[in-house]
Write a protein that holds these residues in place. Sequence first.
Motif: not given
Length: 434
Positions: A57-58, A60, A64, A66, A104-106, A284
């Motif tokens: 996750g750190n 990238g 994500k 939301t 969701l964004d990836w 997304n």
Amino acid sequence: MKIIFKSILLLFFCFVKGNAQQVLSLEDAVKIALANNYEIKIAKNDLKIDQTNVSAGNAGMLPKATASITQNNNLQNLSQTRTDGTTTSLDNAKSNSLNYGVGLDWTIFDGFKMFAKKEQLQELQKLGESQLRMTVITKISDVQTAYYDLVQQQQQLAALDSTIVISNQRVNLAKNRFTIGKASKLEVLNAQVDINTDKVAVLRQQELYKNSKIALNQLLARDAQIDFKVVSDFTMDRKLEYAELKALAEKQNPQIEALIISKKVAELELKQVKSGRYPTLKVNTGYNFAENESSLGFTTQSSARGLNYGFSASLNLFDGFVQKRNEKISSIQIENSAIQIEQQNLALNSQLATSYQTYLTNLELIDLEEKNEAIAKQNLDITLDKFHIGTITTLEFRTAQLNYVNAKVRYSDAQFQAKLSEIALKELAGAIQF
């Protein structure tokens, strides 16, 4: 019987007092420092931070998600004119809207930047491990230096205590000789002045010894007033070989190790910068709810819900040569890292060669000062016998006495300096045991 009883009682109290001070071994001192030293604790916590940062996750690599909610309310005076000419108006008309949902964004491709970032985080963890090891080695070296300084102070204090005993004998002998008329009052006064001088030296040495204890307690991160004793003798390692130390230093010196890792981090930074030349692709999706209410209009209430999805792609075509400039800066940083490694290797080899020569010289000085101490002791014994029968002057006796004390002090200092050289060599080679 009273004298015997008092002697036994005195010996008992001396025994109790002597055992009240715990003997602190070097191994125990190192263990206490590893457990308590504040700088080591901070370095361990810094390493935990580096370990926590190593995650997908750190870097990238993960999407994500939301959740959002938005509500808007309006209160207005409205007037509408339709196409057929009719007019409708309403004061204090209310309208509101409510939107909520999850999205969701990836980023699924960013020019391999995320992979370089993950590897960089792993290298930073290795750097943290190297820095912790460097901190530990430095602190253990400091503890060993402070510990053997106490051994030296303790030996010198014992040497000065022994000269007090000899000076007391001289005072008593001078008084006896004066009583029977074989010496002048001047001889008694000189003897008393010399013993007072010796007592001053003992007091100064005791102060230095106690202050050195406080310094060691501070390194061990414990109460400065804890009393203890150290071992009475030095343990020397006389088998250190330069070729072996050099090989160990090139392999495991923590400073060299840290610089090599820093160069790797800089190389991975360049990879991340170069990723800007590639396109970035993102996907997304989301599920949203929308509700609207209005007091005036063709539609007074509406609602919607459903899934949305899509993708986006972007490619940097021109950014004012920022990309080129960043790549050049990263390349220069890699070059600087390589130069620092060469510089540190040269400095390490120079320090190692100098320290090893000092180590060899100090070993020779130990043997020489040991012989000098034995000669000075033999000379003092002969001088003391002659002084008892009155065949030498007090000046000659005092000279022999001071020569013996100075010889013991020099022998102790020679051992301490050799030990310092040994500690320095092992620290440079990264071979200090802990």
